[in-house]
Design an enzyme around this catalytic site. Structure first.
Site, PDB file in Angstrom:
ATOM      1  N   ASP A 101       0.842  -1.202   0.000  1.00  0.00           N
ATOM      2  CA  ASP A 101       0.000   0.000   0.000  1.00  0.00           C
ATOM      3  C   ASP A 101       0.873   1.247   0.000  1.00  0.00           C
ATOM      4  O   ASP A 101       2.021   1.206   0.422  1.00  0.00           O
ATOM      5  CB  ASP A 101      -0.858   0.031   1.276  1.00  0.00           C
ATOM      6  N   LYS A 114      -4.051   2.888  -2.663  1.00  0.00           N
ATOM      7  CA  LYS A 114      -5.436   3.367  -2.866  1.00  0.00           C
ATOM      8  C   LYS A 114      -5.765   4.491  -1.881  1.00  0.00           C
ATOM      9  O   LYS A 114      -6.640   4.368  -1.037  1.00  0.00           O
ATOM     10  CB  LYS A 114      -6.466   2.246  -2.794  1.00  0.00           C
ATOM     11  N   MET A 166      -8.098   9.932   9.277  1.00  0.00           N
ATOM     12  CA  MET A 166      -8.683  10.480   8.046  1.00  0.00           C
ATOM     13  C   MET A 166      -9.553  11.695   8.337  1.00  0.00           C
ATOM     14  O   MET A 166     -10.632  11.841   7.762  1.00  0.00           O
ATOM     15  CB  MET A 166      -9.496   9.388   7.308  1.00  0.00           C
TER      16      MET A 166
END
Ligand code: SAH
Length: 253
Positions: A35, A56, A168
């Protein structure tokens, strides 16, 4: 080595925070799917593996999840040992659970390996104890980002008495502030915003709930970053320099 998939947490960035088990899995890997939050420095532990980037990040170029699933399945069917390397811990906002289930349903052997999740690492690296006797008797890890219409119970979070560690959240500071204040947290509740935790580029922005959006803007806070909300977020800043105070006083501060 027999065919299997290791779902491995690479930790928050500092290669020294990798677990010994992660290093062993990397050493056994024929193929590593990596990742984009993973520090490529950890790849020194898999010199003979084929490395495939399947990043991603939200809003950026991304590899469809279904493609990643099929890739893992294809390699194991060819007898390969696959390491799926994820930032932090594979099961904290990392789809580790989903991927493990999908593979197991198809008869693939899966082993999960913990990594140190960014929220825990970031706080500790900044001297912020997420639990502290008499101040915070728990920690809640949450994300402000959803791909569905589900909403958080902000009031319950605000009144939980636990330190909140928000993943996030950089693009949602306004909503986080509004909801937590409406839910009952004081506007002056301390907030620490930690960017690039555990990496040489790590930055810490201290603020409070009321001012955090303006302060983050002035600081040019960028993802990846975690937010720590709660009284403990003020810790780690005020330790007196050892030359100015006896060690015992510094340790009890
Ligand atoms: N599985 C990961 C989380 C993936 S979700 C883990 O356990 O850490 C991605 C979010 O994690 C980012 O948006 C950010 O909020 C956080 N994150 C990941 N790495 C980070 C880092 N080095 N510093 C600060 N936040 C980080």
């Amino acid at each position: 080595m027999s065919a299997k998939v290791w779902l491995v947490g690479a930790g928050p960035g500092d290669p020294e925070l990798l677990t010994l088990k992660a290093v062993r899995a990397l050493g056994e890997a024929d193929v590593v799917l990596i990742d984009d939050l993973v520090n490529p420095a950890v790849l020194e532990h898999c010199p003979r593996a084929r490395v495939i980037a399947v990043g991603k990040r939200g809003g950026c170029r991304s590899t469809p999840q279904a493609f990643i699933h099929r890739l893992m399945l294809r390699y194991t069917r060819h007898g390969k040992c696959v390491v799926r390397l994820k930032g932090g811990d594979p099961c904290i906002f990392g789809r580790g659970g989903e991927e493990a289930q999908w593979l197991q349903e198809r008869g693939v052997e899966v082993e999960l390996v913990n990594g140190i999740t960014a929220g825990l690492a970031g706080a500790t690296q900044c001297g912020i104890p997420l639990t502290l006797r008499g101040v915070a008797r728990g920690v809640t890890l949450l994300t402000a980002h959803t791909q569905d219409d589900s909403s958080l119970n902000w009031q319950a979070l605000a009144q939980s008495g636990t330190t909140l560690v928000i993943y996030m959240g950089v693009a949602k500071l306004d909503e986080i502030r509004e909801q937590l204040i409406a839910g009952g947290l004081a506007p002056h509740t301390p907030v620490a915003m930690i960017e690039n935790a555990s990496l040489p580029a790590q930055r810490l922005c201290r603020s409070d709930l009321h001012a955090m959006q303006d302060d983050a803007h002035a600081f040019q806070l960028k993802s990846p970053a975690i937010l720590v909300v709660g009284e403990v977020a003020a810790c780690g800043a005020q330790l007196p320099a050892l030359s100015e105070a006896p060690l015992a006083a510094a340790l009890s501060a």
